[in-house]
Motif scaffolding. Structure first.
Motif, PDB file in Angstrom:
ATOM      1  N   VAL A   1      51.205  41.265  63.618  1.00 16.16           N
ATOM      2  CA  VAL A   1      50.676  40.104  64.343  1.00 16.16           C
ATOM      3  C   VAL A   1      50.787  40.259  65.859  1.00 16.16           C
ATOM      4  N   THR A   2      51.443  41.314  66.333  1.00 19.07           N
ATOM      5  CA  THR A   2      51.609  41.495  67.779  1.00 19.07           C
ATOM      6  C   THR A   2      50.796  42.663  68.334  1.00 19.07           C
ATOM      7  N   SER A   3      50.360  43.571  67.474  1.00 17.09           N
ATOM      8  CA  SER A   3      49.540  44.694  67.924  1.00 17.09           C
ATOM      9  C   SER A   3      48.133  44.194  68.247  1.00 17.09           C
ATOM     10  N   PRO A   4      47.324  44.989  68.973  1.00 17.40           N
ATOM     11  CA  PRO A   4      45.945  44.568  69.263  1.00 17.40           C
ATOM     12  C   PRO A   4      45.135  44.243  68.011  1.00 17.40           C
ATOM     13  N   VAL A   5      45.296  45.056  66.954  1.00 20.41           N
ATOM     14  CA  VAL A   5      44.583  44.776  65.704  1.00 20.41           C
ATOM     15  C   VAL A   5      45.110  43.499  65.073  1.00 20.41           C
ATOM     16  N   GLY A   6      46.425  43.306  65.113  1.00 17.11           N
ATOM     17  CA  GLY A   6      47.020  42.092  64.558  1.00 17.11           C
ATOM     18  C   GLY A   6      46.554  40.851  65.285  1.00 17.11           C
ATOM     19  N   ILE A   7      46.463  40.914  66.609  1.00 19.17           N
ATOM     20  CA  ILE A   7      45.979  39.771  67.387  1.00 19.17           C
ATOM     21  C   ILE A   7      44.521  39.476  67.044  1.00 19.17           C
ATOM     22  N   ALA A   8      43.729  40.543  66.882  1.00 17.74           N
ATOM     23  CA  ALA A   8      42.323  40.352  66.496  1.00 17.74           C
ATOM     24  C   ALA A   8      42.227  39.638  65.150  1.00 17.74           C
ATOM     25  N   ARG A   9      43.097  39.994  64.219  1.00 18.59           N
ATOM     26  CA  ARG A   9      43.074  39.354  62.901  1.00 18.59           C
ATOM     27  C   ARG A   9      43.531  37.900  62.970  1.00 18.59           C
ATOM     28  N   LEU A  10      44.496  37.612  63.820  1.00 19.31           N
ATOM     29  CA  LEU A  10      44.906  36.216  64.003  1.00 19.31           C
ATOM     30  C   LEU A  10      43.764  35.391  64.577  1.00 19.31           C
ATOM     31  N   LEU A  11      43.017  35.973  65.505  1.00 18.68           N
ATOM     32  CA  LEU A  11      41.853  35.278  66.055  1.00 18.68           C
ATOM     33  C   LEU A  11      40.780  35.092  64.989  1.00 18.68           C
ATOM     34  N   GLN A  12      40.593  36.091  64.130  1.00 18.16           N
ATOM     35  CA  GLN A  12      39.641  35.964  63.028  1.00 18.16           C
ATOM     36  C   GLN A  12      40.013  34.791  62.130  1.00 18.16           C
ATOM     37  N   MET A  13      41.283  34.703  61.801  1.00 20.53           N
ATOM     38  CA  MET A  13      41.756  33.618  60.943  1.00 20.53           C
ATOM     39  C   MET A  13      41.539  32.262  61.609  1.00 20.53           C
ATOM     40  N   THR A  14      41.838  32.190  62.916  1.00 17.28           N
ATOM     41  CA  THR A  14      41.689  30.930  63.650  1.00 17.28           C
ATOM     42  C   THR A  14      40.231  30.521  63.776  1.00 17.28           C
ATOM     43  N   PHE A  15      39.385  31.467  64.195  1.00  9.73           N
ATOM     44  CA  PHE A  15      37.968  31.149  64.373  1.00  9.73           C
ATOM     45  C   PHE A  15      37.301  30.831  63.039  1.00  9.73           C
ATOM     46  N   GLY A  16      37.663  31.586  61.983  1.00  6.09           N
ATOM     47  CA  GLY A  16      37.070  31.338  60.677  1.00  6.09           C
ATOM     48  C   GLY A  16      37.421  29.960  60.148  1.00  6.09           C
ATOM     49  N   CYS A  17      38.694  29.597  60.234  1.00  2.00           N
ATOM     50  CA  CYS A  17      39.133  28.277  59.757  1.00  2.00           C
ATOM     51  C   CYS A  17      38.476  27.173  60.562  1.00  2.00           C
ATOM     52  N   THR A  18      38.382  27.356  61.880  1.00  2.00           N
ATOM     53  CA  THR A  18      37.754  26.348  62.734  1.00  2.00           C
ATOM     54  C   THR A  18      36.280  26.173  62.394  1.00  2.00           C
ATOM     55  N   THR A  19      35.599  27.282  62.157  1.00  2.00           N
ATOM     56  CA  THR A  19      34.156  27.222  61.881  1.00  2.00           C
ATOM     57  C   THR A  19      33.853  26.443  60.616  1.00  2.00           C
ATOM     58  N   PHE A  20      34.464  26.839  59.490  1.00  2.00           N
ATOM     59  CA  PHE A  20      34.104  26.133  58.253  1.00  2.00           C
ATOM     60  C   PHE A  20      34.690  24.726  58.215  1.00  2.00           C
ATOM     61  N   SER A  21      35.750  24.458  58.980  1.00  2.00           N
ATOM     62  CA  SER A  21      36.280  23.097  59.055  1.00  2.00           C
ATOM     63  C   SER A  21      35.319  22.180  59.799  1.00  2.00           C
ATOM     64  N   LEU A  22      34.749  22.671  60.907  1.00  2.00           N
ATOM     65  CA  LEU A  22      33.773  21.877  61.650  1.00  2.00           C
ATOM     66  C   LEU A  22      32.551  21.566  60.801  1.00  2.00           C
ATOM     67  N   VAL A  23      32.086  22.574  60.050  1.00  2.00           N
ATOM     68  CA  VAL A  23      30.900  22.375  59.209  1.00  2.00           C
ATOM     69  C   VAL A  23      31.210  21.417  58.063  1.00  2.00           C
ATOM     70  N   ALA A  24      32.348  21.599  57.421  1.00  2.00           N
ATOM     71  CA  ALA A  24      32.702  20.758  56.281  1.00  2.00           C
ATOM     72  C   ALA A  24      33.003  19.322  56.714  1.00  2.00           C
ATOM     73  N   HIS A  25      33.590  19.145  57.900  1.00  4.12           N
ATOM     74  CA  HIS A  25      33.985  17.805  58.343  1.00  4.12           C
ATOM     75  C   HIS A  25      32.804  16.964  58.769  1.00  4.12           C
ATOM     76  N   GLN A  26      31.942  17.516  59.631  1.00  7.46           N
ATOM     77  CA  GLN A  26      30.870  16.696  60.169  1.00  7.46           C
ATOM     78  C   GLN A  26      29.558  17.444  60.336  1.00  7.46           C
ATOM     79  N   GLY A  27      29.636  18.751  60.538  1.00  7.52           N
ATOM     80  CA  GLY A  27      28.412  19.492  60.815  1.00  7.52           C
ATOM     81  C   GLY A  27      27.434  19.490  59.662  1.00  7.52           C
ATOM     82  N   GLY A  28      27.951  19.745  58.473  1.00 12.28           N
ATOM     83  CA  GLY A  28      27.115  19.710  57.286  1.00 12.28           C
ATOM     84  C   GLY A  28      26.312  20.984  57.075  1.00 12.28           C
TER      85      GLY A  28
END
Length: 305
Positions: free
Chosen positions: A18-45
């Motif tokens: 979680v601290t290496s460059p690849v690990g940070i990229a994966r943490l960002l993937q997890m964050t952006f992915g969760c945010t994206t489908f949460s926005l769509v599921a909550h109100q975006g549709g």
């Protein structure tokens, strides 16, 4: 007796996950992915097959990314009977292709500048989801860039240019299959049926190569897997050359098809459109297989990474 704080084999947790460059990229993937489908599921549709595909991409990539981070952070990946390096490299490339497709499709079909008739709040949620979908694609592309094989480096086959091209070839073949089933009229001539056989054979063989690499079973085969892959790639180039010649002739030549799009062809349900998509991506995959054949001359397989 003093308690042992660390096992003989090393620490239980791998903080570099979680601290290496690849690990940070994966943490960002997890964050952006969760945010994206949460926005769509909550109100975006979302709706129809396009929206369902986008939601599948975001949730699937999120789930696999969480699995990868968990396994690497806890060292659980060492218990799996797969080639971990090949698995993560293959998934990163696949997720990059899937996420860029979703990042294009969702705003194309669901985002609008005006508020009518969906309302301003829904519009804003859809725009925000589109932004995070784009960031998600960038995060996966960064991982592919960071983990790709460097000249002279001993690494997993799927991290090489040839291995990454295998994922792209399979993805492009899926696009071709999608166009084929969309009223492409491929069964009209034996020649076009031959093209479908070419697409199917090359897709299956490419998936087999990826599967053997990811499972780490290449060293257990009774035949030289590396040489077989190169021979298959050469055969695939020849087969795709035949399809690249035959398909346009039997679809766009005036003797068999139509050189121009029929005027009365309905949008979204026009066989000519599907035939054009197939022709374009046939040439794309032919180029990918030629590049694969060129790069495969300079690599060696490593199944245990």
């Amino acid at each position: 007796m003093q308690p042992m704080m660390e096992s003989a084999g090393g620490p239980y947790l791998n903080t570099a996950a979680v601290t290496s460059p690849v690990g940070i990229a994966r943490l960002l993937q997890m964050t952006f992915g969760c945010t994206t489908f949460s926005l769509v599921a909550h109100q975006g549709g979302f709706s129809a097959a396009y929206g369902t595909f986008c939601m599948f991409v975001w949730t699937f990539c999120f789930a696999i990314t969480v699995f990868i981070i968990t396994c690497e952070f806890t060292h659980l990946h060492s218990c799996l009977r797969i080639s971990w390096g090949n698995f993560t490299a293959a998934f990163a490339m696949l997720a990059t292709l899937m996420s860029v497709t979703a990042a294009v499709i969702y705003p194309l079909y669901f985002v609008q500048l005006g508020c009518y008739p969906i309302g301003c709040e829904v519009r804003d949620f859809r725009i925000a989801a589109s932004v995070f979908a784009g960031l998600l694609f960038i995060a996966y592309a960064v991982e592919v860039f960071l983990t790709r094989a460097k000249p002279g480096q001993v690494t997993s086959y799927m991290a090489t240019v040839s291995g990454l091209l295998k994922i792209v070839q399979a993805f492009v073949a899926c696009i071709i299959f999608g166009a084929l089933v969309n009223d492409s009229q491929y069964s009209k001539y034996v020649a076009t049926q031959w093209c479908v056989a070419v697409f199917s054979f090359c897709f299956v063989m490419t998936v087999v190569v990826v599967a053997f690499s990811v499972t780490g079973k290449t060293a257990t085969l009774w035949f030289p897997f590396e040489r077989s892959v190169v021979v298959y790639t050469f055969v695939a180039v020849l087969l795709y050359v035949s399809a690249a010649v035959i398909w346009p002739v039997f679809c766009f030549d005036s003797k068999y098809g139509s050189p121009q799009r029929p005027a009365l062809c309905a949008k979204g349900r026009c066989p000519w459109d599907s035939q054009l998509v197939i022709a374009i991506f046939t040439y794309v995959n032919l180029l990918l297989y030629v590049m694969d054949l060129a790069y495969s001359q300079r690599i060696r397989f490593v199944s245990h990474l």
